[in-house]
Structure formats: C-alpha cells, structure tokens
Design an enzyme around this catalytic site. Structure first.
Site, PDB file in Angstrom:
ATOM      1  N   HIS A 109     -25.328  -2.920  -8.439  1.00  5.42           N
ATOM      2  CA  HIS A 109     -26.174  -1.780  -8.061  1.00  5.42           C
ATOM      3  C   HIS A 109     -26.383  -1.778  -6.542  1.00  5.42           C
ATOM      4  O   HIS A 109     -26.217  -0.747  -5.881  1.00  5.42           O
ATOM      5  CB  HIS A 109     -27.523  -1.893  -8.790  1.00  5.42           C
ATOM      6  CG  HIS A 109     -28.531  -0.844  -8.402  1.00  5.42           C
ATOM      7  ND1 HIS A 109     -29.055   0.062  -9.291  1.00  5.42           N
ATOM      8  CD2 HIS A 109     -29.120  -0.570  -7.206  1.00  5.42           C
ATOM      9  CE1 HIS A 109     -29.913   0.851  -8.666  1.00  5.42           C
ATOM     10  NE2 HIS A 109     -29.980   0.488  -7.391  1.00  5.42           N
ATOM     11  N   GLU A 110     -26.735  -2.936  -5.997  1.00  3.37           N
ATOM     12  CA  GLU A 110     -26.978  -3.023  -4.556  1.00  3.37           C
ATOM     13  C   GLU A 110     -25.680  -2.858  -3.774  1.00  3.37           C
ATOM     14  O   GLU A 110     -25.648  -2.223  -2.720  1.00  3.37           O
ATOM     15  CB  GLU A 110     -27.644  -4.359  -4.208  1.00  3.37           C
ATOM     16  CG  GLU A 110     -28.967  -4.618  -4.925  1.00  3.37           C
ATOM     17  CD  GLU A 110     -29.970  -3.497  -4.740  1.00  3.37           C
ATOM     18  OE1 GLU A 110     -29.876  -2.753  -3.750  1.00  3.37           O
ATOM     19  OE2 GLU A 110     -30.854  -3.351  -5.613  1.00  3.37           O
ATOM     20  N   HIS A 119     -24.761   0.617  -3.028  1.00  2.43           N
ATOM     21  CA  HIS A 119     -25.413   1.194  -1.844  1.00  2.43           C
ATOM     22  C   HIS A 119     -24.587   0.906  -0.587  1.00  2.43           C
ATOM     23  O   HIS A 119     -24.385   1.776   0.260  1.00  2.43           O
ATOM     24  CB  HIS A 119     -26.822   0.629  -1.663  1.00  2.43           C
ATOM     25  CG  HIS A 119     -27.827   1.144  -2.648  1.00  2.43           C
ATOM     26  ND1 HIS A 119     -28.133   2.475  -2.771  1.00  2.43           N
ATOM     27  CD2 HIS A 119     -28.595   0.498  -3.564  1.00  2.43           C
ATOM     28  CE1 HIS A 119     -29.053   2.632  -3.718  1.00  2.43           C
ATOM     29  NE2 HIS A 119     -29.343   1.447  -4.215  1.00  2.43           N
TER      30      HIS A 119
END
Ligand SMILES: [Zn+2]
Ligand SMILES: [Zn+2]
Length: 199
Positions: free
Chosen positions: A94-95, A98
């Site tokens: 998820h990170e 980014h």
C-alpha cells in the site's frame, strides 16, 4: 494522505540510514522489507526499488504505515508483525504504491489515493486496496486493553473488554475466604494504552 502527513513531522531527514541502525531512536531499517520492495518492483520499476528505504517506526500509534514521498521512505508500525505476515506485506505494498505513483508522475499533482495510486496498487498485486490502513492495527489495539489488578496480592490479568460484573482475585478468595467472593479482593480495573514495542 492526512493520516500520512500526521506522521511525517520529524521524519524528513537524510534518505540514507544504514540498515539495522537506529535513527533518532525510533526508526529502524529492515533489509527484509527492502528486499520485498525490490522484488515487488523488479518488473515494474527497478530504479525506484534501489532508492526505497523501508523499516519500522516505533512511534506510530494508529497508523499502520507511512510513505514519505520526498525521500522514498516507508515506515511500518512494529505491531503489524504480530497481526500477520500478510498484513505486513499488504501495508508495505500500500505504501509502496504511493511511492510508485509519485515516481511515475513526478510533476503532476496527484491525489494520495487517486487513480494513479489505484493503478499502482493493481500493478503491485493488490487491486482494490482500501485507502485506509488503520483497521488491522486498531484490531490489535483492542487486545489486552484492560488490566485487572488485585489490591491485596498484586496479581494481574489482561482483558480485551472491561468486565461487566465485579470480579475478585481467585487466588485471594481461595486463600483468605474459603473460595467465596469478597469485596476486599475485587480487582481494580485500569485501561492500558498499548504501546508499540520499544527499540
Ligand atoms: Zn495510503
Ligand atoms: Zn489477590
């Protein structure tokens, strides 16, 4: 992104922190996480993979992970390891999404969890990823939340919920009162703010 920004203060430092070292006492790089990052990016963006620093931040509270775009850092909550390896991997990706979205669109203003991020998630193998990454950790925070302490012998127990009925110390009731309930041995209940592991 707001939950990310709240974690950023104090984190914008040099992007290179030696593996295994402690930076300001609360962040620790993890070569295994960085290896996972490089693997995840090997067919997508190997140059980005070489830039990413990943590790654990023991100061996190309710946020599972944070991505710091300016210096390609990912920090995860140490408590995730106790949830499951899947949770660690999912939060890491998820990170990473980014960072990947930013790396692909360095000059465009993009929404933190907008289309570019969703595409990056899909490419990283987590299509349909949720924009919040708090739930697994809050689930963990529910654990061991209340402490029941005997005022007489000091024995204590941990409970997920506050007891609905008065509870007394079994040890003291057996020892001093023939096994019957006595107000004297009633547990004192306090709530415990679960701290991430210290480093
Ligand atoms: Zn996010
Ligand atoms: Zn007792």
């Amino acid at each position: 992104m707001r939950e990310l920004l709240s974690q950023i203060e104090g984190l914008l430092g040099p992007s290179h922190i030696p593996p295994g070292s402690v930076s300001r006492g609360f962040r620790r790089r993890d070569p295994l996480l960085e290896e996972k990052v490089r693997k995840a990016l090997q067919n997508l963006d190997p140059p980005l993979g070489a830039l990413v620093t990943a590790g654990w931040n023991s100061r996190m509270r309710t946020t599972a992970g944070v991505a710091i775009l300016g210096c390609n850092q990912i920090w995860l909550h140490p408590g995730l390891r106790e949830v499951s390896e899947e949770e660690v991997d999912r939060t890491l990706l998820h990170e990473l999404a980014h960072l990947l979205a930013r790396h692909r669109h360095p000059h465009r203003r993009i929404e933190p969890h907008g289309e570019e991020w969703r595409v990056a998630c899909r490419d990283l193998g987590i299509p349909g990823e949720s924009r919040t990454h708090r739930l697994p950790f809050q689930a963990r925070r529910m654990k061991r939340h209340f402490i029941l302490r005997c005022p007489v012998c000091g024995r204590h127990h941990e409970r997920v919920r506050r007891p609905r009925r008065p509870l007394a110390c079994l040890h003291c009731c057996l020892t001093h009162n023939g096994g019957l309930y006595d107000e004297k041995f009633r547990f004192v209940v306090s709530s415990k703010d679960l701290q991430p592991e210290d480093y």
